[in-house]
Design an enzyme around this catalytic site. Structure first.
Site, PDB file in Angstrom:
ATOM      1  N   ASP A  35      40.851  34.597  45.248  1.00  0.00           N
ATOM      2  CA  ASP A  35      39.830  33.928  44.450  1.00  0.00           C
ATOM      3  C   ASP A  35      39.075  34.894  43.549  1.00  0.00           C
ATOM      4  OD1 ASP A  35      38.155  35.291  46.198  1.00  0.00           O
ATOM      5  OD2 ASP A  35      37.528  33.510  47.304  1.00  0.00           O
ATOM      6  N   GLY A  36      39.373  36.175  43.667  1.00  0.00           N
ATOM      7  CA  GLY A  36      38.732  37.160  42.810  1.00  0.00           C
ATOM      8  C   GLY A  36      37.312  37.505  43.193  1.00  0.00           C
TER       9      GLY A  36
ATOM     10  N   ASP B  32      48.205  52.099  45.224  1.00  0.00           N
ATOM     11  CA  ASP B  32      47.291  51.537  44.231  1.00  0.00           C
ATOM     12  C   ASP B  32      45.833  51.807  44.588  1.00  0.00           C
ATOM     13  OD1 ASP B  32      48.171  49.505  46.288  1.00  0.00           O
ATOM     14  OD2 ASP B  32      46.449  48.434  45.482  1.00  0.00           O
TER      15      ASP B  32
END
Length: 518
Positions: free
Chosen positions: A143-144, A270
């Site tokens: 959902d960020g 990352d």
């Protein structure tokens, strides 16, 4: 080119800051182009309010601490005003790829972070990033959003690590909201503003290598060299020199992590900074009772990122970075042998990690033990201490802090550290050898204690301390967040008025778990 974002409701210092942030600067990451990022506004955050604010981080950006009192502050750093920004000033989510838990995950990217731009102050440039600002094209199924719990943890640990002297991204503020967000349970949303010279990761290089975009790969490498490692331009192979800088800075960082008992928890490629910064605070943890196999991330079922594994994983991650840089390497060699020689060169540079890490950690361990000279057997002495600590689950931070009280003459100062060990005879055997080693040093006990207390912190961000601050913040009491942050800004000072923050964890702390959602 520069421009002033037309942002409704901003005036005075906030408007000036927004204008500085919106200035297009030559060489900034945001100027690399659309292949590196997607520009979009932050998702609206309802009724934002300030949860935490780091005045010393604000000073890096040239901000007066009083700016936090501006009603527009929370609106700005929640990302709400970005909807009115011009297209060329819009925040951006960068794309990258990476290996997650040792497996190639393909395209990733800033799934819940947006870069605001860059600020220059006192000759230094800093990028600002909103973490938890909503969905981006790289959010996948997420959902960020970030939640209050994780945002407070990142805010506190970013600043704690800085004051421990460990390279890290910084945190300017946490902005909260009552807006609901579902994780394992319903929580509330928050946005933390991160500050760093750069957020470029190993995964950025892996992405363009995997997609055969050598042009973009070179642009990215040139950007990093130009901005952060200009000395590499003079090397026979500038990109190999860049790899070497990453190897050395990562080795130094890992030595610092290990020496203070810090566990990152999710060392995916990352999440590795090209500048050797600690980045992406999630399921981190500091060692309480010493356990070399400590796994701070409840999601790490295989123990890939256990405390003792961190140096090896960093080394593995550097191999992934080297592979990402391979298309750029070896340009000084004849074309017929370039590929083969580039691999050999990269392997040689990667071996430098071992040459750098081991001595760096040994130096830190000697300092932690109060040894100014280097003698044969010092490594054995340190390893024996860890063996006794492991067998007794002696508290990592308190053991080293209280070793400063041990006298080179007699056992009069042993009690504070001895009491941390259930097997007293095992500790006594070790400390007698330690005392004999101290007798070979010229510093007296008082001088040595001062030196040891400069490198052995009294205060670290233990999980139960963060949890207490989080629980109070959920009740809209943010005083513990700031109180704890203030204690952690002076981790090496005695601070007798805050003795409780240095105590052994309470029994309930053993039930705390953090995972990748943390």
């Amino acid at each position: 080119m520069s421009f002033s974002p037309s942002i409704t409701g901003l005036s005075g210092p906030m408007a000036t800051f927004a204008e500085a942030l919106g200035t297009s600067r030559e060489g900034a990451f945001a100027q690399l182009g659309g292949v590196f990022m997607t520009r979009l506004p932050a998702a609206p955050l309802s009724d934002p309010y300030v949860v935490g604010f780091a005045a010393d981080t604000a000073a890096l950006l040239g901000l007066d601490p009083e700016i936090v009192r501006d009603p527009a502050f929370a609106e700005f750093f929640s990302g709400n005003t970005t909807r009115d920004w011009p297209a060329e000033a819009m925040p951006y989510a960068s794309v990258y790829s990476g290996h997650q838990f040792g497996v190639w995950a393909g395209q990733l990217g800033d799934g819940r972070a947006l870069g605001l731009g860059e600020v220059e102050h006192d000759g230094k440039r800093y990028e600002l990033q909103l973490k938890g600002a909503g969905r981006t094209p790289y959010s996948r199924m997420g959902d960020g959003r970030a939640v209050l719990r994780s945002s407070i943890r990142e805010y506190l640990c970013s600043e704690a690590m800085h004051h421990l002297g460990i390279p890290t991204t910084r945190a300017l503020c946490v902005i909260g909201s009552d807006q609901p967000v579902r994780r394992e349970e319903m929580e509330t949303a928050a946005v933390v503003t991160r500050v760093a010279p750069s957020f470029v990761r190993f995964g950025h290089f892996e992405h363009f290598y995997a997609n055969d975009r050598v042009d973009a790969l070179q642009s990215l490498a040139d950007h990093v060299i130009e901005r952060f490692y200009p000395q590499c331009k003079e090397a026979d192979d500038p990109y190999l020199a860049l790899l070497n800088e990453a190897v050395l800075s990562t080795a130094d960082l890992l030595a610092q992590w290990q020496a203070v008992g810090f566990c990152h928890g999710v060392m995916n490629t990352d999440n590795m900074s090209i500048l050797g910064l600690t980045i992406d605070y999630g399921p981190f943890g500091f060692l309480d009772g010493f356990d070399a196999g400590y796994i701070c991330n409840h999601s790490d079922s295989q123990g890939r990122y256990a405390y003792r594994m961190q140096p090896q994983i960093a080394y593995w991650n550097l191999f992934c970075l080297a592979q990402g840089l391979l298309p750029l390497l070896g340009q000084q060699h004849d074309e017929s042998v370039r590929g083969e020689e580039a691999v050999k060169d990269a392997q040689r540079i990667l071996e430098g990690f071992k040459d750098r890490f081991a001595p760096a950690l040994e130096r830190r361990m000697r300092a932690k033990l109060g040894l100014q000279t280097e003698r044969p057997g010092d490594d054995v002495l340190a390893n024996r201490l860890f063996d006794v600590m492991q067998a007794n689950r002696a508290d990592f931070t308190l053991t080293f802090r209280n070793l400063a009280r041990v006298s080179k003459h007699d056992a009069s100062g042993d009690a504070p550290v001895r009491d941390l060990f259930l097997d007293r005879p095992a500790f006594d055997s070790w400390v007698n050898d330690y005392r004999a080693r101290l007798s070979e040093e010229t510093l007296d006990d008082a001088e040595r204690a001062i030196a040891m207390n400069r490198v052995n912190p009294k205060f670290i961000l233990r999980n139960h301390l963060a949890e207490t601050a989080i629980r109070r913040a959920r009740e809209k009491d943010f005083s513990e967040v700031e109180r704890l942050a203030e204690v952690l800004r002076r981790p090496f000072d005695d601070q007798p008025e805050h003795e409780a923050y240095a105590a052994l964890p309470p029994d309930w702390a053993s039930s705390l778990e953090v995972s990748c959602s943390s």
